[in-house]
Write an enzyme that holds these catalytic residues in place. Structure first.
Site, PDB file in Angstrom:
ATOM      1  N   HIS A 192       0.868  -1.182   0.000  1.00  0.00           N
ATOM      2  CA  HIS A 192       0.000   0.000   0.000  1.00  0.00           C
ATOM      3  C   HIS A 192       0.910   1.239   0.000  1.00  0.00           C
ATOM      4  CE1 HIS A 192      -2.741   2.972   1.864  1.00  0.00           C
ATOM      5  NE2 HIS A 192      -3.735   2.183   1.522  1.00  0.00           N
ATOM      6  N   ASP A 209       3.263  -4.813   7.957  1.00  0.00           N
ATOM      7  CA  ASP A 209       2.031  -4.047   7.794  1.00  0.00           C
ATOM      8  C   ASP A 209       0.873  -5.034   7.941  1.00  0.00           C
ATOM      9  OD1 ASP A 209      -0.215  -2.738   6.974  1.00  0.00           O
ATOM     10  OD2 ASP A 209       0.652  -1.924   5.124  1.00  0.00           O
ATOM     11  N   GLN A 237      -4.376  -5.402   6.876  1.00  0.00           N
ATOM     12  CA  GLN A 237      -5.401  -6.306   6.316  1.00  0.00           C
ATOM     13  C   GLN A 237      -5.365  -7.685   6.971  1.00  0.00           C
ATOM     14  OE1 GLN A 237      -7.732  -5.274   4.438  1.00  0.00           O
ATOM     15  NE2 GLN A 237      -6.912  -3.344   3.659  1.00  0.00           N
ATOM     16  N   LYS A 264     -10.319  -0.715  10.188  1.00  0.00           N
ATOM     17  CA  LYS A 264     -10.498  -1.883   9.311  1.00  0.00           C
ATOM     18  C   LYS A 264     -10.805  -3.131  10.133  1.00  0.00           C
ATOM     19  CE  LYS A 264      -7.090  -0.066   6.051  1.00  0.00           C
ATOM     20  NZ  LYS A 264      -7.842   0.382   4.881  1.00  0.00           N
ATOM     21  N   CYS A 311      -4.864   2.602  -3.560  1.00  0.00           N
ATOM     22  CA  CYS A 311      -3.649   3.122  -2.926  1.00  0.00           C
ATOM     23  C   CYS A 311      -2.475   2.174  -3.129  1.00  0.00           C
ATOM     24  CB  CYS A 311      -3.859   3.394  -1.436  1.00  0.00           C
ATOM     25  SG  CYS A 311      -5.051   4.659  -1.125  1.00  0.00           S
TER      26      CYS A 311
HETATM   27  C1  LIG Z   1      -2.200  -3.079   3.553  1.00  0.00           C
HETATM   28  C2  LIG Z   1      -2.538  -1.697   4.006  1.00  0.00           C
HETATM   29  N1  LIG Z   1      -1.623  -0.974   4.650  1.00  0.00           N
HETATM   30  C3  LIG Z   1      -1.873   0.256   5.100  1.00  0.00           C
HETATM   31  C4  LIG Z   1      -3.089   0.851   4.895  1.00  0.00           C
HETATM   32  C5  LIG Z   1      -3.324   2.224   5.406  1.00  0.00           C
HETATM   33  O1  LIG Z   1      -4.358   2.219   6.309  1.00  0.00           O
HETATM   34  P1  LIG Z   1      -4.815   3.595   6.996  1.00  0.00           P
HETATM   35  O2  LIG Z   1      -5.275   4.485   5.897  1.00  0.00           O
HETATM   36  O3  LIG Z   1      -5.892   3.189   7.917  1.00  0.00           O
HETATM   37  O4  LIG Z   1      -3.606   4.112   7.697  1.00  0.00           O
HETATM   38  C6  LIG Z   1      -4.077   0.149   4.209  1.00  0.00           C
HETATM   39  C7  LIG Z   1      -5.389   0.770   3.920  1.00  0.00           C
HETATM   40  O5  LIG Z   1      -6.079   0.377   2.996  1.00  0.00           O
HETATM   41  C8  LIG Z   1      -3.806  -1.159   3.771  1.00  0.00           C
HETATM   42  O6  LIG Z   1      -4.733  -1.881   3.136  1.00  0.00           O
END
Ligand SMILES: Cc1ncc(COP(=O)(O)O)c(C=O)c1O
Length: 407
Positions: A124, A201, A204, A227, A365
């Site tokens: 992301h 990370d 998900q 999420k 993203c």
């Molecule tokens: C794999 C992953 N990392 C990071 C993020 C960033 O999440 P946030 O916008 O809640 O910080 C997302 C959001 O879609 C994501 O799917």
């Protein structure tokens, strides 16, 4: 499919029971954000109606209650992740801020000119851009693990990228754009064998599976509350105490200090050193409530139900003529990313919305993922444990209708 009582679980989520454009809502945008169970909404209302006060500083009853609830939330989250200590749980706004914290604090202390940071091709933007910023600032370079045509990481290439100048590996556990579940334990073991710390990370992963940071042995783990059935504006950075102790503060201000004079400031102990200013107290309580809620439902049962949905959804969508799934990794989370011949993903999203079906259309993203697969955008249905086989049938029918209208 399994013994999951989905209709009972759905009753816990008030937002699911509404009509959109005259049709029953089919909410399939869970990777963007999940809906909230009533217990989480109640926890927020209860905090604001009874206990609202600032934490750590008041001597009055409400402040003591708010502090106990906030610190209690930290301990509940520590147990959920099986972290060794609440000192390793830092509250932040979301996964994005957690990564920026590590970039800013770890990166500025431990990364120098000529060093390298390893990420993957399916990250992301939140796990790309901060490292690019750091590399630009330091004269370091970003190394990217490639993926194959299914969306699986090339592990041979990964191992080859680990070198004497690698200072950090930062990789996702589950890809939001493709659903790929990465071999995160092996990624960590390989990095550690070369003496390199790893940030995972988990944005998900936490909503969909059991996560044990000590079993993973990761150095940092990040995720967002929203999420994982919790509130927006709250997330977690887990960091091994040994690293967090060696890292400088991220932001300065109240709460992160022990003593301040104009000559010198003594920083607070962990985790407060990283929590400058009044925190999102209600958010932390709401997040702990959400994680307790999914633990009570049973994370193994959640995973089994979502996997069954993924198999069924894959079968239904691949039967639609002209539809191509993007992301067919060997291990996949319940994400169905796809393109439809002659139909732009955004148009498809709009037509589905008219039929009450909420999906995401775009680059998710993760623009480099779109480039890797040679598509400008995909339509993405991302599932949660409250979704049903009937909803997947509605999705497939709606896609088929869209194809007839637009194709
Ligand atoms: C794999 C992953 N990392 C990071 C993020 C960033 O999440 P946030 O916008 O809640 O910080 C997302 C959001 O879609 C994501 O799917």
């Amino acid at each position: 499919m399994t013994d999951w009582d989905v209709e009972r679980v759905r009753k816990d989520f008030p937002a699911l029971h509404q009509r959109v454009h005259g049709q029953p809502l089919v909410y399939l945008d869970n990777a963007a954000t999940s809906q909230k169970p009533q217990v989480v909404i109640d926890a927020l209302v209860s905090y604001y109606t009874q206990d609202n006060a600032n934490v750590h500083r008041g001597v009055h009853a409400l402040s003591e209650r708010a502090t106990a609830a906030y610190e209690g939330a930290r301990e509940r989250i520590q147990r959920h992740l099986n972290a060794a200590s609440p000192r390793e749980i830092v509250f932040v706004r979301q996964a994005t801020e957690a990564i920026n914290l590590v970039m800013s604090s770890f990166g500025r202390r431990f990364v120098a000119a000529g060093d390298e940071v390893v990420i993957s091709a399916i990250e992301h933007h939140a796990n790309i851009v901060p490292w690019q910023m750091l590399c630009d600032e330091k004269g370091a370079s970003l190394k990217v693990v490639p993926v194959d045509d299914r969306g699986d990481l090339n592990m041979d290439a990964y191992v080859r990228l680990l070198g004497p100048r690698t200072r950090l590996v930062a990789i996702t556990q589950v890809s939001n754009a493709l659903g790929t579940v990465t071999p995160i334990k092996e990624i960590i073991e390989r990095a550690h064998a070369a003496g390199i710390p790893v940030l995972v990370d988990g944005a998900q992963a936490v909503p969909h599976q059991r996560v044990d940071v000590r079993d993973l042995d990761c150095d940092f783990y990040v995720f967002s509350g929203h999420k994982a059935y919790g509130p927006t504006g709250i997330g977690v950075l887990y960091g091994k105490e040994a690293w967090l102790e060696r890292m400088p503060p991220y932001q300065g201000g109240g709460d992160m200090i022990k003593a301040v004079t104009f000559e010198k400031t003594v920083y607070n102990d962990l985790p407060y050193k990283f929590e400058a200013g009044t925190p999102h107290i209600a958010g932390a309580i709401g997040l702990a409530t959400a994680l307790d809620y999914i633990a009570d439902l049973g994370l193994d049962r959640i995973e089994a139900w979502e996997h069954a949905l993924l198999i069924y959804g894959t079968e239904l969508l691949t039967a639609v003529p002209g539809l191509q799934l993007i992301g067919t990794a060997v291990r996949k989370a319940a994400v169905l990313s796809f393109v439809l011949d002659g139909v732009h993903a955004h148009d498809l999203g709009t037509i589905l919305d008219q039929q009450g079906v909420a999906i995401r259309a775009g680059h998710h993203c993760a623009m480099p993922v779109m480039q890797r697969f040679g598509v400008p955008a995909t339509a993405r249905a991302s599932l949660a444990f409250y979704n049903t086989p009937a909803e997947l049938e509605t999705l497939a029918r709606a896609v088929q209708n869209a194809r007839e209208i637009l194709g």
